[in-house]
Write a protein that holds these residues in place. Structure first.
Motif, PDB file in Angstrom:
ATOM      1  N   UNK A  14       0.849  -1.191   0.000  1.00  9.79           N
ATOM      2  CA  UNK A  14       0.000   0.000   0.000  1.00  9.79           C
ATOM      3  C   UNK A  14       0.885   1.242   0.000  1.00  9.79           C
ATOM      4  N   UNK A  15       0.530   2.243  -0.828  1.00  2.82           N
ATOM      5  CA  UNK A  15       1.314   3.479  -0.829  1.00  2.82           C
ATOM      6  C   UNK A  15       1.265   4.157   0.544  1.00  2.82           C
ATOM      7  N   UNK A  16       2.319   4.835   0.873  1.00  4.36           N
ATOM      8  CA  UNK A  16       2.368   5.591   2.123  1.00  4.36           C
ATOM      9  C   UNK A  16       1.512   6.851   1.968  1.00  4.36           C
ATOM     10  N   UNK A  17       1.039   7.426   3.069  1.00  7.87           N
ATOM     11  CA  UNK A  17       0.196   8.628   2.976  1.00  7.87           C
ATOM     12  C   UNK A  17       0.824   9.753   2.146  1.00  7.87           C
ATOM     13  N   UNK A  18       2.118   9.904   2.193  1.00 12.24           N
ATOM     14  CA  UNK A  18       2.780  10.974   1.452  1.00 12.24           C
ATOM     15  C   UNK A  18       3.129  10.622   0.018  1.00 12.24           C
ATOM     16  N   UNK A  19       2.799   9.411  -0.425  1.00 14.79           N
ATOM     17  CA  UNK A  19       3.156   9.006  -1.786  1.00 14.79           C
ATOM     18  C   UNK A  19       2.322   9.716  -2.848  1.00 14.79           C
ATOM     19  N   UNK A  20       1.108  10.126  -2.505  1.00 13.42           N
ATOM     20  CA  UNK A  20       0.274  10.877  -3.441  1.00 13.42           C
ATOM     21  C   UNK A  20       0.584  12.359  -3.252  1.00 13.42           C
ATOM     22  N   UNK A  24      -2.850  15.601  -9.228  1.00 11.08           N
ATOM     23  CA  UNK A  24      -3.685  15.174 -10.340  1.00 11.08           C
ATOM     24  C   UNK A  24      -2.970  14.297 -11.341  1.00 11.08           C
ATOM     25  N   UNK A  25      -1.943  13.606 -10.896  1.00  8.75           N
ATOM     26  CA  UNK A  25      -1.180  12.722 -11.786  1.00  8.75           C
ATOM     27  C   UNK A  25      -2.101  11.670 -12.395  1.00  8.75           C
ATOM     28  N   UNK A  26      -1.776  11.300 -13.633  1.00  9.73           N
ATOM     29  CA  UNK A  26      -2.545  10.267 -14.307  1.00  9.73           C
ATOM     30  C   UNK A  26      -1.584   9.252 -14.895  1.00  9.73           C
ATOM     31  N   UNK A  27      -1.454   8.080 -14.282  1.00  7.50           N
ATOM     32  CA  UNK A  27      -2.247   7.622 -13.141  1.00  7.50           C
ATOM     33  C   UNK A  27      -1.621   8.040 -11.819  1.00  7.50           C
ATOM     34  N   UNK A  31      -4.407   5.174  -7.738  1.00  3.46           N
ATOM     35  CA  UNK A  31      -5.103   4.468  -8.816  1.00  3.46           C
ATOM     36  C   UNK A  31      -4.341   3.195  -9.184  1.00  3.46           C
ATOM     37  N   UNK A  32      -3.032   3.319  -9.276  1.00  3.86           N
ATOM     38  CA  UNK A  32      -2.195   2.165  -9.603  1.00  3.86           C
ATOM     39  C   UNK A  32      -2.333   1.095  -8.531  1.00  3.86           C
ATOM     40  N   UNK A  33      -2.358   1.512  -7.284  1.00  3.05           N
ATOM     41  CA  UNK A  33      -2.520   0.568  -6.176  1.00  3.05           C
ATOM     42  C   UNK A  33      -3.890  -0.114  -6.251  1.00  3.05           C
ATOM     43  N   UNK A  34      -4.938   0.645  -6.518  1.00  4.26           N
ATOM     44  CA  UNK A  34      -6.283   0.065  -6.608  1.00  4.26           C
ATOM     45  C   UNK A  34      -6.339  -0.977  -7.718  1.00  4.26           C
ATOM     46  N   UNK A  35      -5.706  -0.697  -8.845  1.00  3.54           N
ATOM     47  CA  UNK A  35      -5.677  -1.659  -9.949  1.00  3.54           C
ATOM     48  C   UNK A  35      -4.880  -2.901  -9.559  1.00  3.54           C
ATOM     49  N   UNK A  36      -3.758  -2.704  -8.893  1.00  2.00           N
ATOM     50  CA  UNK A  36      -2.945  -3.837  -8.452  1.00  2.00           C
ATOM     51  C   UNK A  36      -3.709  -4.699  -7.452  1.00  2.00           C
TER      52      UNK A  36
END
Length: 55
Positions: A14-20, A24-27, A31-36
């Protein structure tokens, strides 16, 4: 009987809280984590069907 070399799928990290960056990055990393996670759940369900003894 399942194949001898059939390890249980590993859950993605799971990404860390500060990873986002909230930029507005795409992806986005979220989003990448949710897909994984979706792919992981599919692989896990298939693995569990091959290994009913694992619960």
């Amino acid at each position: 009987m399942p194949p001898a070399n059939d390890p249980r799928p590993v859950e993605p990290e799971k990404p860390l809280p500060g990873d986002c960056c909230d930029g507005g990055c795409n992806p986005c990393v979220l989003d990448t984590y949710a897909e994984a996670m979706e792919h992981y759940r599919e692989r896990l369900a298939a693995w569990q069907a091959r290994h009913p003894e694992a619960g």
